[in-house]
Design an enzyme around this catalytic site. Structure first.
Site, PDB file in Angstrom:
ATOM      1  N   SER A  41      -9.638   1.797   3.297  1.00  0.00           N
ATOM      2  CA  SER A  41      -8.806   2.564   2.397  1.00  0.00           C
ATOM      3  C   SER A  41      -7.795   1.722   1.620  1.00  0.00           C
ATOM      4  O   SER A  41      -7.249   2.190   0.624  1.00  0.00           O
ATOM      5  CB  SER A  41      -8.062   3.631   3.186  1.00  0.00           C
ATOM      6  OG  SER A  41      -7.148   3.034   4.102  1.00  0.00           O
ATOM      7  N   SER A  71      -9.676  -0.487   7.521  1.00  0.00           N
ATOM      8  CA  SER A  71      -9.150  -0.376   6.160  1.00  0.00           C
ATOM      9  C   SER A  71      -8.448  -1.597   5.596  1.00  0.00           C
ATOM     10  O   SER A  71      -8.116  -1.604   4.408  1.00  0.00           O
ATOM     11  CB  SER A  71      -8.203   0.811   6.068  1.00  0.00           C
ATOM     12  OG  SER A  71      -8.949   1.990   5.910  1.00  0.00           O
ATOM     13  N   LYS A  89       0.845  -1.201   0.000  1.00  0.00           N
ATOM     14  CA  LYS A  89       0.000   0.000   0.000  1.00  0.00           C
ATOM     15  C   LYS A  89       0.879   1.250   0.000  1.00  0.00           C
ATOM     16  O   LYS A  89       1.928   1.270   0.663  1.00  0.00           O
ATOM     17  CB  LYS A  89      -0.881  -0.032   1.258  1.00  0.00           C
ATOM     18  CG  LYS A  89      -1.909   1.086   1.374  1.00  0.00           C
ATOM     19  CD  LYS A  89      -2.720   0.954   2.668  1.00  0.00           C
ATOM     20  CE  LYS A  89      -3.822   1.981   2.799  1.00  0.00           C
ATOM     21  NZ  LYS A  89      -4.584   1.865   4.065  1.00  0.00           N
TER      22      LYS A  89
END
Ligand code: GLN
Length: 488
Positions: free
Chosen positions: A154, A178, A79
């Site tokens: 997210s 997330s 990420k």
């Protein structure tokens, strides 16, 4: 014949170890799939193809020389919230566009040290604020099961990449859901470790008392392998714990006989999509049939989690985001003098980030601090105590991850409260600092994945991994793969 990119991480490792495939072949297969499909999916912000091939060649040479490191030659992706030396790290924000850190986050370094092949950086909501990845300043990520749906957020890029076969595993972060939410929306195994289990050093900070890095992959076994490498104390993060790291892989096989599973009544509420409730209840019945004992429990302060989180997380974010001023990181919009320069540079933040900074600054301001932030911290303790009491009665708590399956792109963008509601079932565990796992447990009528959330006590990752693994062994949801449009 199955494609190389259909393999799980554990299967890929087995083939590497048996010399049935080389790291270079595996890496080429994944890079080719990224090239063919990611224009439509949007999971990656940066693909480090040259580096990936170099890593793979080095891994093959090392293996030939007898090296058996745990992730040697396995292509993984990260990420974009994790600092990666020499590789652009934007955190999904224009305010960090072009920023190349000079250091690497500890958990990423540990994956490098374990031999991973670095594929690149994954899309996310700006500064990890969001539940759909639509808050990325750069691009949408689409759900591989249905391109008109969000992948969750997210860590949407991290979940979509795994589901679509664009990485054998990924790292995400979970501040309020997330990792678990995109895991559920994309139908992949996804673990939020307990707060302090994995180092936060090198994460772009959002809510410092909440942020937890963790793995996403196709199976619970894969997730256990990545966690094993990530977990453990880091002298660079004083909130990472010194407690010994168990052997997660060895813990998987224990089964669920005699395991006490709590079903909290506050998580089966009006408004939840009926297919989600049915699938989660069926999953719990399955665990019961495997020998677990199911107990109804109560977590009475559950309702307060959403308001408490939306005081604490924005308060911490407003403090953490003060550092983006155009002087130290990323781009600067030069206006000659200091204040105009700050102001112009900070206009690069997106709307949701600005909303959080305003909420947080307000909650922390003189005269309001006690009423909002202080009160929220006190209620947070009550939420944690609910879990402490529950874990005296049960070993694991089972709930849905989210009240619905993946919603349509655009559906909630103009309604922040509706967007925040996607996290009602993940926020309490974040506030309590405990661990949580998403395990795929079915599909709705539209063909979208449903997630079972297994919560465990702080540092009880081994227990939820064991329960998730037992469920996975008894079902085949995790073996389903989305058919991408250009493959149909
Ligand atoms: N959706 C929640 C938020 O927007 C949680 C995000 C996260 O876990 N990073 O804050």
């Amino acid at each position: 014949m199955t494609e190389l990119t259909d393999l799980t991480l554990s299967q890929a490792l087995e083939q590497l170890r048996a010399r049935a495939v080389s790291a270079v072949e595996l890496t080429r297969a994944v890079l080719q799939r990224i090239e063919q499909t990611d224009a439509a999916l949007g999971a990656y912000l940066t693909v480090t193809a040259d580096r990936a091939l170099q890593d793979a060649e080095a891994a093959d040479r090392a293996r030939a020389a007898g090296d058996e490191r745990p992730l040697l030659g396995v292509p993984l992706a990260i990420k974009d919230v994790f600092s990666t030396a020499g590789i652009e790290t934007t955190c999904g924000s224009k305010i960090l566009r072009g920023y190349k850190p000079v250091f690497t986050a500890t958990v990423v370094q540990r994956l490098y040290d374990a031999g991973m092949v670095m594929l690149g950086k994954l899309n996310m909501d700006e500064f990890a604020m969001g539940s759909s990845t639509e808050n990325s300043a750069f691009q949408l990520t689409r759900n591989p099961w249905n391109l008109e749906r969000v992948p969750g957020g997210s860590s949407g890029g991290s979940a979509a990449a795994v589901a679509a076969g664009l990485a054998f595993g990924t790292l995400g972060t979970d501040t309020g859901g997330s990792i678990r939410l995109p895991g559920a929306f994309c139908g992949v195994a996804a673990l939020k470790p307990s707060y302090g289990r994995c180092s936060r050093y090198g994460l772009v900070a959002f809510g410092s008392s909440l942020d937890c890095p963790g793995p996403l992959a196709r199976t619970v076994e894969d997730v256990a392998r990545i966690l094993q490498v990530m977990a453990g104390h880091d002298p660079l993060d004083s909130t990472s714990v010194t407690q010994a790291v168990p052997d997660y892989h060895a813990a998987l096989a224990g089964g669920v006989k005699g395991l006490r599973i709590g079903l909290p009544k506050e998580y089966f509420i009006a408004g939840i999509q009926p297919e989600v409730e049915q699938a989660v209840r069926a999953a719990v019945a399955r665990l019961e049939a495997l020998g677990a004992q199911v107990v109804e429990i109560s977590l009475p302060h559950t309702d307060y989690s959403l308001p408490v989180y939306y005081i604490i997380a924005p308060a911490e974010a407003s403090a953490n985001l003060a550092r983006y001023d155009g002087v130290r990181f990323g781009p600067r919009i030069e206006k000659g003098e200091m204040w105009p320069t700050y102001k112009a540079t900070r206009s690069l933040f997106g709307a949701e980030v600005k909303r959080r900074i305003m909420l947080g600054t307000y909650a922390l301001s003189a005269g309001y601090y006690d009423a909002y932030y202080g009160k929220a911290q006190a209620v947070r303790t009550l939420i944690k105590q609910d879990f402490d009491a529950a874990f005296k009665q049960v070993d694991v708590i089972a709930t849905p991850v989210a009240p619905t399956t993946a919603f349509k792109i655009g559906q909630n963008v103009d309604d922040p409260l509706q967007m925040y509601l996607a996290d009602v079932f993940t926020l309490p565990a974040s506030l309590a600092g405990i661990c949580g796992l998403n395990v795929p447990c079915g599909f709705d009528e539209a063909g979208l994945p449903i997630g079972l959330q297994l919560l465990g006590p702080a540092f009880g990752e081994d227990v939820i991994l064991r329960a998730g693994y037992a469920y996975e062994q008894a079902t085949d949801w995790h073996t389903r793969r989305p058919v991408l449009r250009n493959e149909a």
